[in-house]
Motif scaffolding. Structure first.
Motif, PDB file in Angstrom:
ATOM      1  N   GLY A 101      24.774  64.035  52.240  1.00  0.00           N
ATOM      2  CA  GLY A 101      23.372  64.072  52.343  1.00  0.00           C
ATOM      3  C   GLY A 101      22.312  62.858  53.187  1.00  0.00           C
ATOM      4  N   GLU A 102      23.064  61.846  52.200  1.00  0.00           N
ATOM      5  CA  GLU A 102      22.962  60.200  52.249  1.00  0.00           C
ATOM      6  C   GLU A 102      22.660  60.244  53.827  1.00  0.00           C
ATOM      7  OE1 GLU A 102      23.871  57.247  49.320  1.00  0.00           O
ATOM      8  OE2 GLU A 102      25.168  58.143  49.215  1.00  0.00           O
ATOM      9  N   TYR A 103      24.177  61.025  55.066  1.00  0.00           N
ATOM     10  CA  TYR A 103      24.286  60.605  55.748  1.00  0.00           C
ATOM     11  C   TYR A 103      23.276  60.780  56.667  1.00  0.00           C
ATOM     12  CZ  TYR A 103      26.067  60.287  60.363  1.00  0.00           C
ATOM     13  OH  TYR A 103      26.512  60.392  61.906  1.00  0.00           O
ATOM     14  N   TRP A 104      22.838  62.457  56.760  1.00  0.00           N
ATOM     15  CA  TRP A 104      22.088  63.001  57.264  1.00  0.00           C
ATOM     16  C   TRP A 104      20.317  62.502  56.836  1.00  0.00           C
ATOM     17  CZ3 TRP A 104      23.953  64.821  61.276  1.00  0.00           C
ATOM     18  CH2 TRP A 104      25.207  65.816  61.427  1.00  0.00           C
ATOM     19  N   GLN A 105      20.107  62.022  55.871  1.00  0.00           N
ATOM     20  CA  GLN A 105      18.969  61.429  55.836  1.00  0.00           C
ATOM     21  C   GLN A 105      19.282  59.298  55.859  1.00  0.00           C
ATOM     22  OE1 GLN A 105      16.072  62.560  55.349  1.00  0.00           O
ATOM     23  NE2 GLN A 105      16.269  65.019  55.837  1.00  0.00           N
ATOM     24  N   GLN A 106      19.411  59.358  56.594  1.00  0.00           N
ATOM     25  CA  GLN A 106      20.385  57.552  56.148  1.00  0.00           C
ATOM     26  C   GLN A 106      18.497  56.459  55.953  1.00  0.00           C
ATOM     27  OE1 GLN A 106      22.869  55.165  58.146  1.00  0.00           O
ATOM     28  NE2 GLN A 106      24.016  57.462  58.855  1.00  0.00           N
ATOM     29  N   ALA A 107      18.693  55.674  55.454  1.00  0.00           N
ATOM     30  CA  ALA A 107      18.145  54.679  54.265  1.00  0.00           C
ATOM     31  C   ALA A 107      17.971  54.070  55.375  1.00  0.00           C
ATOM     32  CB  ALA A 107      17.503  54.986  53.089  1.00  0.00           C
ATOM     33  N   PRO A 108      16.504  53.236  55.934  1.00  0.00           N
ATOM     34  CA  PRO A 108      16.684  52.770  56.729  1.00  0.00           C
ATOM     35  C   PRO A 108      17.128  50.925  55.676  1.00  0.00           C
ATOM     36  CG  PRO A 108      14.721  52.806  56.511  1.00  0.00           C
ATOM     37  CD  PRO A 108      15.194  54.126  56.419  1.00  0.00           C
ATOM     38  N   ALA A 109      17.641  49.727  56.573  1.00  0.00           N
ATOM     39  CA  ALA A 109      17.395  49.177  55.406  1.00  0.00           C
ATOM     40  C   ALA A 109      16.372  48.371  55.377  1.00  0.00           C
ATOM     41  CB  ALA A 109      18.946  48.060  55.667  1.00  0.00           C
ATOM     42  N   ARG A 110      16.307  46.842  54.046  1.00  0.00           N
ATOM     43  CA  ARG A 110      15.306  46.282  54.465  1.00  0.00           C
ATOM     44  C   ARG A 110      15.466  44.386  54.685  1.00  0.00           C
ATOM     45  NH1 ARG A 110      13.963  44.223  48.695  1.00  0.00           N
ATOM     46  NH2 ARG A 110      15.205  44.216  48.309  1.00  0.00           N
ATOM     47  N   LEU A 111      14.798  44.468  55.000  1.00  0.00           N
ATOM     48  CA  LEU A 111      15.213  42.865  55.227  1.00  0.00           C
ATOM     49  C   LEU A 111      14.938  41.551  54.065  1.00  0.00           C
ATOM     50  CD1 LEU A 111      15.631  41.194  57.573  1.00  0.00           C
ATOM     51  CD2 LEU A 111      12.943  40.949  58.131  1.00  0.00           C
ATOM     52  N   LEU A 112      16.766  41.536  54.006  1.00  0.00           N
ATOM     53  CA  LEU A 112      16.147  40.336  52.598  1.00  0.00           C
ATOM     54  C   LEU A 112      15.926  38.886  53.336  1.00  0.00           C
ATOM     55  CD1 LEU A 112      20.012  41.888  51.606  1.00  0.00           C
ATOM     56  CD2 LEU A 112      16.977  42.318  50.771  1.00  0.00           C
ATOM     57  N   ARG A 113      15.895  37.813  52.645  1.00  0.00           N
ATOM     58  CA  ARG A 113      15.719  36.512  52.671  1.00  0.00           C
ATOM     59  C   ARG A 113      16.181  35.729  51.501  1.00  0.00           C
ATOM     60  NH1 ARG A 113      10.252  33.829  51.677  1.00  0.00           N
ATOM     61  NH2 ARG A 113      10.452  34.807  50.165  1.00  0.00           N
ATOM     62  N   VAL A 114      17.344  34.777  51.977  1.00  0.00           N
ATOM     63  CA  VAL A 114      18.090  33.576  51.444  1.00  0.00           C
ATOM     64  C   VAL A 114      17.915  32.240  51.687  1.00  0.00           C
ATOM     65  CG1 VAL A 114      20.573  32.523  50.799  1.00  0.00           C
ATOM     66  CG2 VAL A 114      20.444  35.373  50.801  1.00  0.00           C
ATOM     67  N   ARG A 115      17.389  31.511  50.704  1.00  0.00           N
ATOM     68  CA  ARG A 115      16.584  30.108  50.632  1.00  0.00           C
ATOM     69  C   ARG A 115      17.555  28.873  50.317  1.00  0.00           C
ATOM     70  NH1 ARG A 115      10.122  30.453  51.029  1.00  0.00           N
ATOM     71  NH2 ARG A 115      10.794  31.425  48.686  1.00  0.00           N
ATOM     72  N   THR A 116      17.329  28.037  50.921  1.00  0.00           N
ATOM     73  CA  THR A 116      19.022  27.015  50.106  1.00  0.00           C
ATOM     74  C   THR A 116      18.143  25.466  50.276  1.00  0.00           C
ATOM     75  OG1 THR A 116      20.391  28.706  49.812  1.00  0.00           O
ATOM     76  CG2 THR A 116      20.610  26.468  49.252  1.00  0.00           C
ATOM     77  N   ALA A 117      18.054  24.376  49.448  1.00  0.00           N
ATOM     78  CA  ALA A 117      17.410  23.384  50.312  1.00  0.00           C
ATOM     79  C   ALA A 117      18.377  22.251  49.196  1.00  0.00           C
ATOM     80  CB  ALA A 117      15.551  23.260  49.364  1.00  0.00           C
ATOM     81  N   ALA A 118      18.025  20.957  49.911  1.00  0.00           N
ATOM     82  CA  ALA A 118      18.945  19.588  49.249  1.00  0.00           C
ATOM     83  C   ALA A 118      17.516  18.728  49.751  1.00  0.00           C
ATOM     84  CB  ALA A 118      20.086  20.349  50.703  1.00  0.00           C
ATOM     85  N   VAL A 119      17.535  17.517  49.528  1.00  0.00           N
ATOM     86  CA  VAL A 119      17.043  16.521  50.226  1.00  0.00           C
ATOM     87  C   VAL A 119      18.143  15.903  49.949  1.00  0.00           C
ATOM     88  CG1 VAL A 119      15.748  13.876  48.691  1.00  0.00           C
ATOM     89  CG2 VAL A 119      15.092  16.991  47.376  1.00  0.00           C
ATOM     90  N   VAL A 120      17.175  15.266  51.754  1.00  0.00           N
ATOM     91  CA  VAL A 120      17.821  13.880  51.976  1.00  0.00           C
ATOM     92  C   VAL A 120      17.237  12.627  52.246  1.00  0.00           C
ATOM     93  CG1 VAL A 120      19.841  13.883  54.355  1.00  0.00           C
ATOM     94  CG2 VAL A 120      18.622  16.114  54.022  1.00  0.00           C
ATOM     95  N   ASN A 121      18.445  12.150  51.592  1.00  0.00           N
ATOM     96  CA  ASN A 121      17.741  10.413  51.849  1.00  0.00           C
ATOM     97  C   ASN A 121      18.152   9.423  53.259  1.00  0.00           C
ATOM     98  OD1 ASN A 121      17.984  10.368  48.621  1.00  0.00           O
ATOM     99  ND2 ASN A 121      20.154   9.476  48.763  1.00  0.00           N
ATOM    100  N   ALA A 122      17.228  10.408  54.286  1.00  0.00           N
ATOM    101  CA  ALA A 122      16.816   9.771  55.732  1.00  0.00           C
ATOM    102  C   ALA A 122      15.241  10.278  55.887  1.00  0.00           C
ATOM    103  CB  ALA A 122      17.788  10.489  56.813  1.00  0.00           C
ATOM    104  N   ASN A 123      15.007  10.047  57.546  1.00  0.00           N
ATOM    105  CA  ASN A 123      13.754  10.611  57.386  1.00  0.00           C
ATOM    106  C   ASN A 123      13.983  11.989  58.210  1.00  0.00           C
ATOM    107  OD1 ASN A 123      13.870   9.684  60.017  1.00  0.00           O
ATOM    108  ND2 ASN A 123      13.712   7.506  59.367  1.00  0.00           N
ATOM    109  N   PRO A 124      13.069  12.847  57.992  1.00  0.00           N
ATOM    110  CA  PRO A 124      12.267  13.700  59.258  1.00  0.00           C
ATOM    111  C   PRO A 124      13.420  13.246  60.771  1.00  0.00           C
ATOM    112  CG  PRO A 124      10.544  13.728  57.736  1.00  0.00           C
ATOM    113  CD  PRO A 124      11.361  12.006  57.717  1.00  0.00           C
ATOM    114  N   GLU A 125      12.925  12.487  60.835  1.00  0.00           N
ATOM    115  CA  GLU A 125      13.078  12.196  62.607  1.00  0.00           C
ATOM    116  C   GLU A 125      14.612  12.049  61.690  1.00  0.00           C
ATOM    117  OE1 GLU A 125      10.843  11.018  60.885  1.00  0.00           O
ATOM    118  OE2 GLU A 125       9.146  11.100  62.554  1.00  0.00           O
ATOM    119  N   GLN A 126      15.391  11.085  61.766  1.00  0.00           N
ATOM    120  CA  GLN A 126      16.652  11.147  61.329  1.00  0.00           C
ATOM    121  C   GLN A 126      17.607  12.391  61.071  1.00  0.00           C
ATOM    122  OE1 GLN A 126      16.605   8.044  58.608  1.00  0.00           O
ATOM    123  NE2 GLN A 126      16.748   6.464  60.092  1.00  0.00           N
TER     124      GLN A 126
END
Length: 522
Positions: free
Chosen positions: A278-303
């Protein structure tokens, strides 16, 4: 059979299996068509029966949250009626009422519904033995010794496991509820039914018996090169937990009711391939997921920017996750400049091909992904194993790096990945995929942070007042202890020589990251 509307709201009394089956089928049909009508008339949207197996995925965008809330509100009367019917049915067969909790668990409620529609009410008083004629033919087929009955239950459960694996994975290439929830529940359920056929077994022994088929099935999948160690380890907590629920349900439903064992075993066995199909014949579309990770860098954006666009080889990983075989990033290369350039992020299993969509230097680098390598290299006793889930089941859709300037010449660097995975239950597998992607982000961001900070410190020359002002502008006011050491160091270093080489002589500088040049006394 007598059908009364009061069956839907009265908690007292009992109901027979025919009444339970009738009301269950009627409520399901009415609820399904009501949901279809509401979504079609109110939102011009289709609704399939398999959408009920996806608690969140059918409602991805913000405007669909309203639809989800409407369907949730409509479901409460049906949920209430279903719980009442289930409690009264459990009462009629003299089983624990807490089993009604399975009614709200996706997939498992179908096993509960089937069992309650099959099991008859006890005949006679508790002191009188039940009629055994219906199951007498089965007695010689099931060993009376505990080990023998457990082995028979294990054998039947392993047949079900191999059937589910061959049907769901090898034939249909579908990893869904039927495989990861339905099959483990049925395996634990059937094993305990057969194990306790001749006489009640201790509850703890029943739970152990429920776990054994899951462990043996995993060993069989590994031995026959159907799966690798990593994925089996990931699936183990889910499969073991569901098998324990199945074993507990069988212990309380069947205890002392041998005449019902053949029907319950057949029902549990047949539901699993039905769910997978039943799952195969009525396959559900997958949901778009998001992962975000951040870090602080001791340098300016240009560098930081130039090391985001492309970066050098990372050191070999020490994290257990990557050493087990999960794909990890090694370096990033780029061909061209600006929107339309092609970036290659090379992983241990191959490159991600990433056409640049937004090149907003030094603020935002956004890209799509047109090629994905395998997400892992499976551990196996054979030379290699390549199950279907390595191709197209965990797919990166795009990503970006966002750079935000902070005070003191620092930069907040945030990495984001958008991806799909086609494994169900989606919530369980998302725990694993989010965890893995987050660790990949950390590996990349930490590398960018290190090389950007090394380069940034190398660019700062400590010379006189102007150098001090430059340092304060780039990094904030330097610690007094470091300034004192630089002023009083007994052997001034010639211009260009690396002060960090003398970190042992100057302990206070041992914790300073990057290159620091000194050209004469301050």
């Amino acid at each position: 059979m007598k059908f009364k509307l009061s069956d839907l709201w009265r908690w007292d009394g009992t109901i027979g299996r025919g009444v339970y089956l009738f009301w269950g089928a009627l409520l399901l049909a009415f609820k399904y068509n009501l949901d279809r009508a509401v979504l079609r008339i109110g939102f011009d949207r289709d609704w399939s029966f398999m959408d009920y197996f996806r608690p969140t995925a059918p409602f991805d965008s913000a405007d669909q949250k309203t639809q989800a809330l409407i369907l949730l509100a409509l479901s409460f009367p049906f949920l209430w009626a279903g719980l009442i019917l289930t409690v009264r049915r459990l009462r009629s067969i003299e089983r624990p009422l807490w089993l009604a909790g399975l009614f709200v668990v996706p997939v498992l409620k179908w096993f509960l519904f089937a069992a309650l529609a099959i099991l008859p009410a006890p005949v006679g008083t508790k002191s009188a033995p039940p009629d055994r004629k219906a199951s007498a033919w089965l007695d010689p087929m099931i060993p009376t010794h505990p080990l023998g009955s457990a082995m028979l239950g294990l054998g039947i459960s392993l047949v079900l496991a191999m059937t589910a694996m061959l049907l769901g994975v090898e034939l249909l290439s579908h990893y869904g509820w039927g495989l990861f929830v339905g099959a483990p529940f049925a395996m634990g359920f059937m094993t305990v039914l057969i194990y306790g056929y001749h006489e009640p077994r201790p509850f703890r022994d029943c739970l152990v018996a429920a776990l054994l088929p899951v462990a043996l099935a995993g060993a069989a999948f590994l031995a026959f090169a159907m799966e690798g160690v990593i994925c089996l380890m990931m699936a183990a907590p889910l499969a073991a937990g569901i098998a324990l629920i199945g074993g507990a349900a069988a212990y309380f439903i069947q205890a002392g009711r041998r005449e019902d064992t053949p029907k319950l075993v057949c029902a549990a066995f047949l539901i699993v391939p039905a769910l997978i199909g039943g799952e195969y014949w009525q396959q559900a579309p997958a949901r778009l997921l998001r992962v975000r990770t951040a870090a602080v860098v001791n340098a300016n954006p240009e560098q930081v920017w130039r090391h985001v666009v492309a970066f050098t080889d990372l050191p070999e990983p020490t994290e257990w996750l990557f050493r087990l075989g999960i794909a990890y990033p090694k370096r990033a290369e780029i061909r061209g400049r600006g929107a339309g350039a092609i970036r290659h992020c090379v992983f241990s299993t191959g490159p991600f091909v990433e056409p640049i969509e937004i090149w907003d230097e030094p603020r935002l680098l956004k890209f799509s992904v047109t090629q994905n390598p395998a997400p892992m290299e499976e551990w196996t006793p054979y030379q290699s194993v390549h199950p279907p889930h390595l191709d197209g089941f965990l797919v990166s859709n795009g990503g970006q790096f966002l750079l935000e300037p902070l005070t003191g010449g620092r930069t907040r660097l945030e990495g984001t990945t958008w991806y799909y995975h086609h494994l169900w239950p989606a919530g369980y597998w998302q725990l694993w995929s989010d965890f893995i992607i987050h660790r990949i982000h950390q590996r990349v961001l930490n590398h960018i942070k290190k090389i950007a900070e090394d380069e940034s410190f190398a660019a700062v020359k400590i010379q006189g007042g102007s150098a001090k002002q430059t340092q304060e502008r780039e990094f904030g006011k330097p610690p007094k202890e470091i300034v004192h050491v630089l002023r009083t160091h007994p052997q001034p270093l010639p211009g260009g020589e690396l002060l960090l080489k003398h970190a042992q002589e100057v302990p206070l500088l041992a914790g300073v990251k990057g290159w620091v040049h000194r050209e004469g006394p301050l």
